[in-house]
Design a protein around this motif. Structure first.
Motif, PDB file in Angstrom:
ATOM      1  N   SER A   1       0.815  -1.217   0.000  1.00  0.00           N
ATOM      2  CA  SER A   1       0.000   0.000   0.000  1.00  0.00           C
ATOM      3  C   SER A   1       0.846   1.264   0.000  1.00  0.00           C
ATOM      4  O   SER A   1       0.412   2.324   0.465  1.00  0.00           O
ATOM      5  CB  SER A   1      -0.948   0.029   1.206  1.00  0.00           C
ATOM      6  OG  SER A   1      -1.857  -1.044   1.153  1.00  0.00           O
ATOM      7  N   ALA A   2       2.075   1.161  -0.557  1.00  0.00           N
ATOM      8  CA  ALA A   2       2.991   2.305  -0.511  1.00  0.00           C
ATOM      9  C   ALA A   2       3.722   2.561  -1.817  1.00  0.00           C
ATOM     10  O   ALA A   2       4.146   3.696  -2.077  1.00  0.00           O
ATOM     11  CB  ALA A   2       4.021   2.101   0.601  1.00  0.00           C
TER      12      ALA A   2
ATOM     13  N   ALA B   1       6.872   6.431  -4.198  1.00  0.00           N
ATOM     14  CA  ALA B   1       5.991   5.992  -3.109  1.00  0.00           C
ATOM     15  C   ALA B   1       4.811   6.942  -3.034  1.00  0.00           C
ATOM     16  O   ALA B   1       4.906   8.112  -3.421  1.00  0.00           O
ATOM     17  CB  ALA B   1       6.746   5.984  -1.782  1.00  0.00           C
TER      18      ALA B   1
ATOM     19  N   SER C   1       3.686   3.739   6.064  1.00  0.00           N
ATOM     20  CA  SER C   1       4.333   3.927   4.759  1.00  0.00           C
ATOM     21  C   SER C   1       5.657   4.666   4.909  1.00  0.00           C
ATOM     22  O   SER C   1       6.655   4.322   4.262  1.00  0.00           O
ATOM     23  CB  SER C   1       3.409   4.696   3.812  1.00  0.00           C
ATOM     24  OG  SER C   1       2.252   3.944   3.514  1.00  0.00           O
TER      25      SER C   1
END
Length: 489
Positions: free
Chosen positions: A375-376, A385, A402
């Motif tokens: 999720s980054a 990112a 993150s």
């Protein structure tokens, strides 16, 4: 427009000076103190959402103890705070942490191109004096999740063609709008609508919240900082403990709702029933059709939403809109709501990346086509990112995981003398797509074709909860499904 450029290369450029960008900047300068970084902000001020939104009563929809930074805890005596207080907190934090001097205001990033030959990002940035090119080895997008330029258009038959009153979207609230003595209808039932109702009711002649279906609303005591912990411990320590307690409270609440949906429903609805005026029925106005946390639970500090209903200054209608006339809304249940002003609080338009035109070797890429690594980062996109928060907890906690992960990755690259890193699915591997935000809300469903998605296994899976994700960010694999390239000799 004249275009200038410089050959200077930054180690990291962060786009966006809101809560995500400031958090990323803190972690970069703390964990990579010799790195040269810039933070680019398209607006005149710090704060992102909290500098943009100006609707009456604008406030956080999660507690500030977890929405604030772990490294600079929120220390006001209220859990949910207004937008101005949040913006001031962000400004003070950025100045205190030495981040402010790294921010370039009125620098709107228009395009970003990765060169595989140079292994650099070239950013095209619009400034007051023209367009400039900036170069960076690593790019972090702290641009949030919604479109700053366009609202989510409400699909309301006849609204723009027939209605002759004032139409307002909360995201673009006019500075000098006077609604004193007006009949106001708020269309929507989420956190924004529930915030607007008690605040508009202070001046309007009457406020109606019109919803297609109800949401779960939970009253909370907004006062913090008065417990025995605060009497025994230093102020900073006590508020850090408050942050941990709120984190666990939200996690416990979320998991309890998921494991015991009927008991949770009964508890939430029972609390609402006690706060409603006599004669106002639970069904259909306050009995949601979905299970708790299929959509976010909305908080009302000190029950201000229900106070407005008790005082007769506001009420709730549950129906579908059939048509609009010049001064009223016709509902499918036969009622007509007279209105001088309509507020379309129907959600936000998703936009990952802040409208930046992203290319790799001058070939355009669509972020929505990509799987998200932890999720980054994005599948097949080098040295980039993005910051994404939670749906079942505060935004900042997701950003925190993150930031920890990205900085750890940058340190690994430096140690191994790598110049680039690319998330990549194993060859021949079949991944099942999953939503990056697993919410049943209409505005989230509409966005699924425009945002990256997660997978069903490994580092491509979505987030679970803050403590698990933080452990993975600090101690989990930093190489799985990543391709590294060594610095060219």
């Amino acid at each position: 427009m004249e275009k200038s450029s410089t050959n200077h290369v930054h180690d990291v450029i962060i786009v966006g000076a809101g809560i995500s960008g400031i958090n990323a900047a803190h972690h970069v300068q703390r964990k990579l103190p010799d790195s040269e970084y810039l933070l680019l902000e398209g607006r005149d001020n710090i704060g992102g959402t909290w500098d943009l939104f100006r609707y009456p009563g604008i406030r956080s929809d999660t507690d500030l103890h977890t929405f604030g930074f772990g490294w600079q805890p929120w220390q006001e005596g209220r859990a949910i705070a207004d937008g101005d207080a949040i913006a001031q907190y962000l400004r003070n934090t950025a100045e205190r942490d030495g981040i402010y001097s790294h921010i370039r205001f009125q620098h709107r990033t228009v395009a970003a191109n990765w060169s595989s030959e140079l292994e650099l990002w070239t950013l095209e940035v619009e400034t007051k004096s023209g367009r400039v090119e900036l170069h960076t080895r690593f790019l972090i997008l702290g641009t949030g999740y919604y479109d700053y330029n366009e609202p989510l258009q409400a699909e309301i038959p006849g609204l723009s063609d027939n209605f002759r009153g004032t139409i307002v979207h909360p995201q673009f609230w006019p500075k000098d709008l006077d609604y004193t003595g007006k009949r106001v209808v708020i269309i929507g039932s989420g956190a924004t609508a529930i915030t607007l109702l008690p605040n508009l009711a202070k001046k309007a002649s009457h406020v109606t919240m019109l919803q297609r279906s109800p949401t779960y609303i939970m009253s909370i005591d907004n006062a913090t900082g008065g417990s025995w912990i605060h009497k025994l411990l230093p102020r900073a320590w006590a508020f850090k403990l408050d942050r941990w307690m709120f984190m666990w409270m939200i996690i416990i609440l979320y998991n309890f709702c998921r494991l015991f949906p009927e008991r949770s429903r009964a508890a939430l609805e029972g609390a609402v029933a006690k706060q409603l005026p006599k004669g106002v029925p639970m069904d259909p106005h306050f009995r949601p059709l979905y299970k708790p946390w299929d959509q976010r639970v909305c908080f009302t500090p000190n029950g201000d939403f229900f106070e407005s209903l008790q005082g007769g200054r506001a009420h709730v209608e549950t129906a579908h809109i059939k048509a609009m006339s010049s001064d009223s809304i016709l509902l499918d249940n036969g009622k007509a709501l007279e209105a001088d002003m309509v507020v379309t609080a129907t959600g936000l338009k998703f936009c990952i990346g802040g409208h930046i035109h992203i290319t790799i070797d001058d070939e355009e890429i669509n972020l929505a086509d990509r799987y998200a690594w932890n999720s980054a980062m994005l599948q097949d996109v080098p040295n980039l990112a993005f910051m994404m928060g939670y749906v079942n907890a505060s935004w900042t906690l997701g950003v925190e995981t993150s930031c920890q992960l990205v900085c750890r990755l940058l340190l690994h690259m430096r140690k191994k003398h790598y110049s680039s890193v690319i998330p990549r699915l194993p060859k021949g591997f079949s991944m099942e797509p999953r939503p990056i935000w697993n919410l049943d809300a209409t505005y989230v469903k509409k966005a699924q074709g425009f945002i990256p998605h997660c997978g069903n296994t490994g580092p491509w899976r979505g987030r679970t909860n803050y403590f698990v994700d933080l452990w993975k960010a600090r101690y989990g694999s930093i190489t799985k499904d990543l391709v590294f390239r060594a610095v060219k000799p």
